[in-house]
Write an enzyme that holds these catalytic residues in place. Structure first.
Site, short mmCIF file in Angstrom:
data_model
loop_
_atom_site.label_atom_id
_atom_site.label_comp_id
_atom_site.label_asym_id
_atom_site.label_seq_id
_atom_site.Cartn_x
_atom_site.Cartn_y
_atom_site.Cartn_z
N ASP A 218 -31.64 27.31 -0.75
CA ASP A 218 -32.55 27.19 -1.91
C ASP A 218 -32.39 28.35 -2.88
OD1 ASP A 218 -34.27 25.78 0.53
OD2 ASP A 218 -34.41 24.76 -1.40
N ASP B 197 -30.24 34.45 -2.63
CA ASP B 197 -30.90 34.64 -3.94
C ASP B 197 -32.20 35.42 -3.79
OD1 ASP B 197 -33.32 32.18 -4.38
OD2 ASP B 197 -32.08 32.34 -2.58
N ASP C 64 -27.00 30.90 2.08
CA ASP C 64 -28.40 30.48 1.93
C ASP C 64 -28.35 29.18 1.12
OD1 ASP C 64 -31.30 30.66 1.51
OD2 ASP C 64 -30.75 31.23 -0.53
O1 LIG Z 1 -32.90 28.09 1.60
P1 LIG Z 1 -33.79 29.34 1.53
O2 LIG Z 1 -33.49 30.19 0.35
O3 LIG Z 1 -33.87 30.04 2.87
O4 LIG Z 1 -35.32 28.86 1.16
C1 LIG Z 1 -36.11 28.09 1.88
C2 LIG Z 1 -37.48 28.00 1.22
O5 LIG Z 1 -38.27 29.00 1.73
C3 LIG Z 1 -37.50 28.12 -0.31
O6 LIG Z 1 -37.83 29.41 -0.70
MG LIG Z 2 -32.78 31.10 -1.20
#
Ligand SMILES: O=P(O)(O)OC[C@@H](O)CO
Ligand SMILES: [Mg+2]
Length: 241
Positions: free
Chosen positions: A22, A185, A20
Site C-alpha cells: 500500500d 512508503d 511493501d
Molecule cells: O501494504 P502496507 O503499506 O503494509 O499497508 C497496509 C495498510 O496498513 C495501509 O496502510
Molecule cells: Mg505502505
C-alpha cells in the site's frame, strides 16, 4: 541514512528484494484517507498527515487504535467499530486500485533477471485480494506474499516480524537481512526494515513531512527514479532509441 548525493554509500551487494504494497506498489493510501476524512467529518475533526504518518503501514486494528485515540473520538467510536464502519466504503474502493508509477517495470525487471522478490504488507487477506484483483498476473511474479493476518506476524510494522517472516520464506531461507533491500512508503515500514537489519529504500508521499525520512537508506520520489546499480542489482536494459 542516505548519503548527500541521494545514492547509497557502503551497501554490500543486495541479493533479495522485499516490496511493501500500500502506497508503494499500489496507490491505495488515498482510499484510507478518503474514508477516514468522511468518518472524522461527522465529529468535526480534521484529518492531517501527522495522523496519517502514524497509521500507514500498520495492521488494521493497530492503525484503528491510533485513529480513534489520536483524534480523541474513542469515547464515541471504538477501534473495532471504526473498522466495521469503514469496511463497506473500502470494499467499494479497493477493486479500483492502480499501480504506482514504476512498480510494474521494477517487478518485471527483477523477476526477469532472476532476483528473488516477495511482498510483505500490513493488509490482511480480504483487502489484499480486493486490491490486487486487477493485477493478479503481476503479483504472481512474487516468490511469496506475507500478509498482515499471517500467524507469524505477531505485531505489525514497525515491528520487524513481517520482514523477518518474509526473509525466511525465500528459497534457501532465512536470507541474511544484510542482503535484503526493502521498498517502503511509510515511516513504520522503513523502521520495521531497519529493525530487521535490512536496507530500506523509501518512496514517501510528497505530503509526508521530510522529518519522517531519516531512517531510510535512500529516498526516491518515485520507483521510476530507482537505479538498480546503486544496490548491485542488474541495471535496466537501455531501451532501443
Ligand atoms: O501494504 P502496507 O503499506 O503494509 O499497508 C497496509 C495498510 O496498513 C495501509 O496502510
Ligand atoms: Mg505502505
Amino acid at each position: 541514512m542516505a548519503d548527500s548525493s541521494g545514492g547509497v554509500s557502503g551497501k554490500g551487494l543486495i541479493t533479495h528484494v522485499i516490496f511493501d504494497m500500500d502506497g508503494l506498489l499500489l496507490d491505495t493510501e488515498k482510499y484510507y484517507t478518503e474514508v477516514q476524512e468522511i468518518i472524522l467529518a461527522r465529529y468535526n475533526k480534521p484529518f492531517d498527515w501527522s495522523l496519517k504518518a502514524k497509521m500507514m503501514g500498520k495492521k488494521a486494528i493497530e492503525a484503528a487504535r491510533v485513529f480513534v485515540e489520536e483524534t480523541g473520538i474513542s469515547d464515541s467510536l471504538t477501534a473495532e467499530d471504526f473498522l466495521v464502519e469503514r469496511e463497506a466504503m473500502l470494499q467499494k474502493l479497493f477493486p479500483n486500485s492502480e499501480l504506482m508509477p514504476g512498480a510494474s517495470r521494477l517487478i518485471r525487471h527483477l523477476h526477469a533477471k532472476g532476483i528473488p522478490i516477495c511482498l510483505a504488507t500490513g493488509s490482511h487477506r480480504r483487502h489484499f485480494e480486493l486490491k490486487t484483483q486487477q493485477h493478479g498476473e503481476l503479483f504472481s511474479l512474487m516468490h511469496h506474499v506475507v500478509l498482515g493476518d499471517d500467524p507469524e506476524v505477531k505485531q505489525g510494522k514497525p515491528s520487524p516480524d513481517i520482514f523477518l517472516a518474509a526473509a525466511k520464506r525465500f528459497e534457501g531461507g532465512p536470507v541474511d537481512p544484510h542482503k535484503i533491500v526493502v521498498f517502503e512508503d511509510a515511516p513504520s515500514g522503513v523502521q520495521a526494515a531497519k529493525n530487521a537489519g535490512m536496507s530500506a529504500v523509501m518512496v514517501p508521499d510528497p505530503r509526508l513531512d521530510s522529518s519522517y525520512h531519516d531512517a531510510a537508506d535512500q529516498i526516491l520520489s518515485s520507483l521510476l527514479d530507482f537505479n538498480p546499480s546503486d544496490w548491485g542489482l542488474p541495471p535496466f536494459e537501455l531501451t532501443a532509441s
